[in-house]
Design an enzyme around this catalytic site. Structure first.
Site, PDB file in Angstrom:
ATOM      1  N   ARG A 185     -15.400 -14.243  -4.366  1.00  0.00           N
ATOM      2  CA  ARG A 185     -14.100 -13.565  -4.300  1.00  0.00           C
ATOM      3  C   ARG A 185     -12.956 -14.514  -4.632  1.00  0.00           C
ATOM      4  O   ARG A 185     -11.938 -14.094  -5.213  1.00  0.00           O
ATOM      5  CB  ARG A 185     -13.900 -12.966  -2.901  1.00  0.00           C
ATOM      6  CG  ARG A 185     -12.497 -12.430  -2.660  1.00  0.00           C
ATOM      7  CD  ARG A 185     -12.378 -11.691  -1.360  1.00  0.00           C
ATOM      8  NE  ARG A 185     -10.988 -11.607  -0.912  1.00  0.00           N
ATOM      9  CZ  ARG A 185     -10.589 -10.990   0.183  1.00  0.00           C
ATOM     10  NH1 ARG A 185     -11.474 -10.396   0.965  1.00  0.00           N
ATOM     11  NH2 ARG A 185      -9.319 -10.963   0.527  1.00  0.00           N
TER      12      ARG A 185
ATOM     13  N   GLU B 162      -8.029  -3.049  -3.266  1.00  0.00           N
ATOM     14  CA  GLU B 162      -8.238  -2.432  -1.951  1.00  0.00           C
ATOM     15  C   GLU B 162      -7.955  -0.924  -1.967  1.00  0.00           C
ATOM     16  O   GLU B 162      -7.334  -0.376  -1.066  1.00  0.00           O
ATOM     17  CB  GLU B 162      -7.376  -3.124  -0.889  1.00  0.00           C
ATOM     18  CG  GLU B 162      -7.723  -4.590  -0.707  1.00  0.00           C
ATOM     19  CD  GLU B 162      -6.947  -5.257   0.395  1.00  0.00           C
ATOM     20  OE1 GLU B 162      -7.525  -6.089   1.111  1.00  0.00           O
ATOM     21  OE2 GLU B 162      -5.741  -4.955   0.531  1.00  0.00           O
TER      22      GLU B 162
ATOM     23  N   GLU C 144      -0.581 -12.573  10.306  1.00  0.00           N
ATOM     24  CA  GLU C 144      -1.777 -11.739  10.322  1.00  0.00           C
ATOM     25  C   GLU C 144      -3.015 -12.518  10.739  1.00  0.00           C
ATOM     26  O   GLU C 144      -3.863 -12.016  11.481  1.00  0.00           O
ATOM     27  CB  GLU C 144      -1.986 -11.130   8.928  1.00  0.00           C
ATOM     28  CG  GLU C 144      -3.241 -10.300   8.786  1.00  0.00           C
ATOM     29  CD  GLU C 144      -3.431  -9.764   7.384  1.00  0.00           C
ATOM     30  OE1 GLU C 144      -4.466  -9.113   7.145  1.00  0.00           O
ATOM     31  OE2 GLU C 144      -2.545  -9.976   6.518  1.00  0.00           O
TER      32      GLU C 144
ATOM     33  N   ASN D  56       0.882  -1.169   0.000  1.00  0.00           N
ATOM     34  CA  ASN D  56       0.000   0.000   0.000  1.00  0.00           C
ATOM     35  C   ASN D  56       0.919   1.218   0.000  1.00  0.00           C
ATOM     36  O   ASN D  56       1.243   1.785   1.035  1.00  0.00           O
ATOM     37  CB  ASN D  56      -0.918  -0.033   1.220  1.00  0.00           C
ATOM     38  CG  ASN D  56      -1.920  -1.168   1.123  1.00  0.00           C
ATOM     39  OD1 ASN D  56      -2.596  -1.327   0.118  1.00  0.00           O
ATOM     40  ND2 ASN D  56      -2.013  -1.973   2.167  1.00  0.00           N
TER      41      ASN D  56
ATOM     42  N   ASP E 242      -6.800 -15.047   1.120  1.00  0.00           N
ATOM     43  CA  ASP E 242      -5.876 -14.063   1.701  1.00  0.00           C
ATOM     44  C   ASP E 242      -5.132 -14.640   2.897  1.00  0.00           C
ATOM     45  O   ASP E 242      -5.454 -14.334   4.046  1.00  0.00           O
ATOM     46  CB  ASP E 242      -6.663 -12.810   2.137  1.00  0.00           C
ATOM     47  CG  ASP E 242      -5.761 -11.694   2.641  1.00  0.00           C
ATOM     48  OD1 ASP E 242      -4.537 -11.776   2.438  1.00  0.00           O
ATOM     49  OD2 ASP E 242      -6.275 -10.738   3.243  1.00  0.00           O
TER      50      ASP E 242
END
Length: 709
Positions: free
Chosen positions: A340, A295, A397, A214, A369
């Site tokens: 998805r 995203e 995560e 990002n 993910d």
């Protein structure tokens, strides 16, 4: 002088808290092995660029393991000779039968004699990797005659992806702040940067992406490029190339252009000029990693262009300098109402053959993910004309952050060993990764870093094994996780057989344990929202359907699970027929993926003879019990582990047990709303009601994505 591991006050070494990682060069027992003899006279090829690095490592190891100072000699007839293959003399060629070995770039050969060892390679990087491997074998207690090893990397780009932001926050980071102190760079060069390079080189990692996917375009401005250069200069002697994440809209944000359209001539020129600027300061700059049209990140689709057109524009700018583009395939659109799990395949596979040769398509190990368990991504093997690299998440995560002990090489191995059947039986993901399935010359493997500013680098002492294991598998994706586990335990803690025999199988079990108490039987994406800390199967108010847990488990009065069979979303059709047939049939679908591919009735009879509902509770309880057993086993290992690390792991295992119970009770309490069945006797009754579990909030959980991007 290259940095030695730091020491804090009162003589207490940071190695005792894990700073030394798997190469802290603890004292070894000499016995009759003859290690001291090996270090009596050391000859290092004076013509190699990294001679000082190799010599420093030899000296650190000899002093740490044997309390000796090796003698450096110019004679190639030394007890330890480290020399490039093209500079071997006739005596060495004959003495070590070097003509019968096969070496490739970055590969190495360790060839023992009776009281001597030769390390040779085609290039300087190979000599460094060979030296580290030799020292690891010594630290593990190998006898001299068993030191022989000839090893070539099977993957070209072996790269860590840091999700580090310029303000030193780390997205999905659970080991403190970023180790990159951008404010003090380029003038101040933290010695930790050198130790970071040493650690990566010691396991064959040759590349690093410094910044978050990002992305922030600021890192491509002149002052920040100077900071990047400072790190690149430190890493270069260790064979590590630096990459950056490229924000697709950078020409507009820092270049004053009105568009970032990849087909616009001004945009093409801007990126070409930017690459010239980068390579002028960093001649071995690796290239860009790009997250686009995912995203909220900008990308070529903003201008009606394809991913290939966006990637190729950057690839063309990098090509004159030998750089590459790693283009992430992690895409899913709020405008696409389809499953998805299908979206990346649907979006990218039609583009096969349209990407430049210096583009690597970076594909997550599974189609959602980084979940505790996913089937392998259907894109693997489905694009024979496109370079493809797997992306694994080393940071945890979705696997308990840095408070849960999870040995992730077992997960990585599961993906790499998966058979895609794209070229018949045996068409494993490993063969996509090393390029052998379709003859790809450009290959890679990426791991999302778990490294931070904590003393022990990774938050949990055992999370170091995941960094180590990723490096070993990136070098050779055919390695088995049991070998890696035993290696790491021996290097990090103890060579004692009793310790290794107890802890190796325990370490290998940890990933399955976490799956059991978090997402058993194919459940996925049922964590809490935003921070992803703890269970949240009830999440249903996020702005996008596919950000909600209920989208994935679809619990109702009839059963549980997402129907991706040919009768449901038909995601199974994206796999080869052999795999699709296996997954389509509820009777042949592996039970560990059952709820991933099928909506299963609560009373469905499982292979253990129990109903789905009872099996769900039994499996959750098995996970809880296995954490308790691991804690008991760990208490028996106290004599093998430095006290600070032993105590830290003990406390973390207590947290893990508490949170395993939390996952079990919260999820089963929620799903009981739909099953209307009593809890299985083996798991007892949850301590609290559903409202309690839903009321828990964690506004300061670590690793949340910053708001600014």
């Amino acid at each position: 002088m290259i940095a030695l591991f730091l020491v804090i006050s009162k003589g207490f070494c940071m190695q005792d808290q894990g700073y030394g990682l798997w190469f802290d060069y603890r004292p070894v027992t000499e016995n009759t092995i003859g290690y001291t003899t090996l270090f009596q006279q050391v000859h290092i090829d004076p013509e190699i660029s990294n001679k000082a690095v190799i010599q420093n490592e030899i000296e650190l190891a000899a002093f740490g393991m044997l309390s000796i100072q090796p003698e450096m000699t110019e004679a190639s007839s030394a007890t330890l000779t480290i020399i490039r293959y093209d500079r071997l003399n006739k005596e060495l060629l004959q003495a070590f039968d070097v003509n019968n070995i096969s070496l490739k770039p970055e590969g190495f050969a360790i060839l023992p004699g009776s009281r001597t060892v030769l390390i040779t390679a085609l290039d300087d990087a190979g000599l460094l990797y060979g030296t580290y491997r030799f020292l690891q074998r010594i630290q593990s207690g190998a006898i001299i005659k068993n030191l022989k090893e000839i090893s070539n990397p099977k993957v070209k780009v072996r790269i860590l992806n840091h999700w580090d932001n310029l303000d030193r926050t780390v997205e999905r980071g659970y080991a403190g702040s970023s180790i990159w102190n951008w404010h003090k760079l380029p003038e101040y060069k933290d010695p930790r940067y050198t130790d970071y390079a040493r650690a990566n080189a010691s396991i064959g990692i040759n590349s690093t992406v410094l910044t978050n996917v990002n992305a922030n375009a600021l890192v491509l401005t002149p002052d920040w490029i100077k900071k990047v250069k400072a790190l690149a200069d430190i890493f270069r002697p260790y064979g590590i190339r630096v990459y950056l994440t490229a924000r697709f809209s950078a020409p507009m944000e820092i270049g004053n252009l009105q568009t970032a359209d990849p087909l616009d001539p001004a945009v093409k020129k801007w990126w070409a000029d930017k690459c010239d600027e980068l390579y002028k300061l960093i001649p071995d700059f690796g290239g860009f990693l790009v997250k686009a049209n995912s995203e909220g990140q900008p990308g070529p689709q903003n201008y009606g262009r394809t991913h290939a057109e966006g990637a190729n524009m950057l690839a063309d700018a990098l090509a004159p300098h030998g750089g590459i583009v790693m283009w992430r395939a992690f895409v899913y659109s709020e405008h696409d109402r389809d499953d998805r799990a299908k979206q990346a395949f649907s979006e990218f596979v039609p583009l096969d053959g349209t990407f430049r040769k210096n583009v690597l398509l970076q594909v997550k190990n599974g189609p959602i993910d980084f979940q505790p368990r996913e089937p392998f991504h259907p894109m693997f093997g489905a694009m024979p004309k496109t370079n493809m690299m797997p992306e694994f998440q080393i940071t945890q995560e979705y696997l308990g952050f840095s408070t849960h002990l999870v040995f992730l090489p077992k997960l990585f191995e599961e993906t790499l060993d998966a058979d895609t059947y794209r070229q018949g039986s045996g068409s494993t993901v490993s063969k996509v990764t090393d390029g052998s399935m379709f003859g790809n010359a450009l290959t890679g493997m990426a791991g999302v870093s778990n490294i931070g500013s904590d003393i022990n680098w990774t938050g949990h002492p055992f999370a170091q094994a995941n960094w180590y294991g990723f490096g070993r598998l990136a070098w050779d994706p055919y390695l088995d996780s049991a070998t890696i586990a035993r290696e790491w335990l021996a290097l990090t803690y103890s060579q004692e057989p009793a310790f290794l025999d107890a802890m190796t199988p325990a370490l290998l079990q940890t990933r399955e344990t976490v799956v059991k108490y978090m997402t058993p039987l194919g459940l996925h994406h049922i964590m809490n929202a935003g921070h992803h800390y703890g269970p949240g199967p009830w999440i249903d108010q996020m702005s996008r359907d596919d950000w909600n847990s209920v989208y994935y488990h679809k619990a109702d009065s009839t059963g549980l699970g997402f129907d991706r069979s040919s009768k449901g979303s038909n995601a199974t059709s994206q796999y080869a027929q052999e795999i699709a047939s296996l997954y389509n049939d509820i009777k042949t679908c592996p039970e560990e993926l059952l709820l991933w591919f099928h909506h299963v009735p609560w009373n469905y009879k499982m292979k253990n003879g129990e109903t789905l509902w009872n099996s769900l509770g039994i499996t959750y309880q098995e996970g809880v019990d296995e954490v308790a057993n691991l804690n008991k086993l760990w208490q028996d290992q106290k004599k093998y582990v430095p006290e600070p690390e032993f105590n830290e792991v003990s406390m973390l295992l207590e947290i893990q047990y508490k949170e395993a119970c939390w996952w079990r009770d919260a999820c089963m309490t929620y799903f009981q709303k739909f099953s209307h069945r009593p809890f299985p006797e083996v798991m007892g009754t949850p301590e609290h009601d559903l409202n309690y579990y839903k009321s828990l909030e964690f506004p300061y959980a670590p690793g949340i994505r910053p708001k600014w991007n």
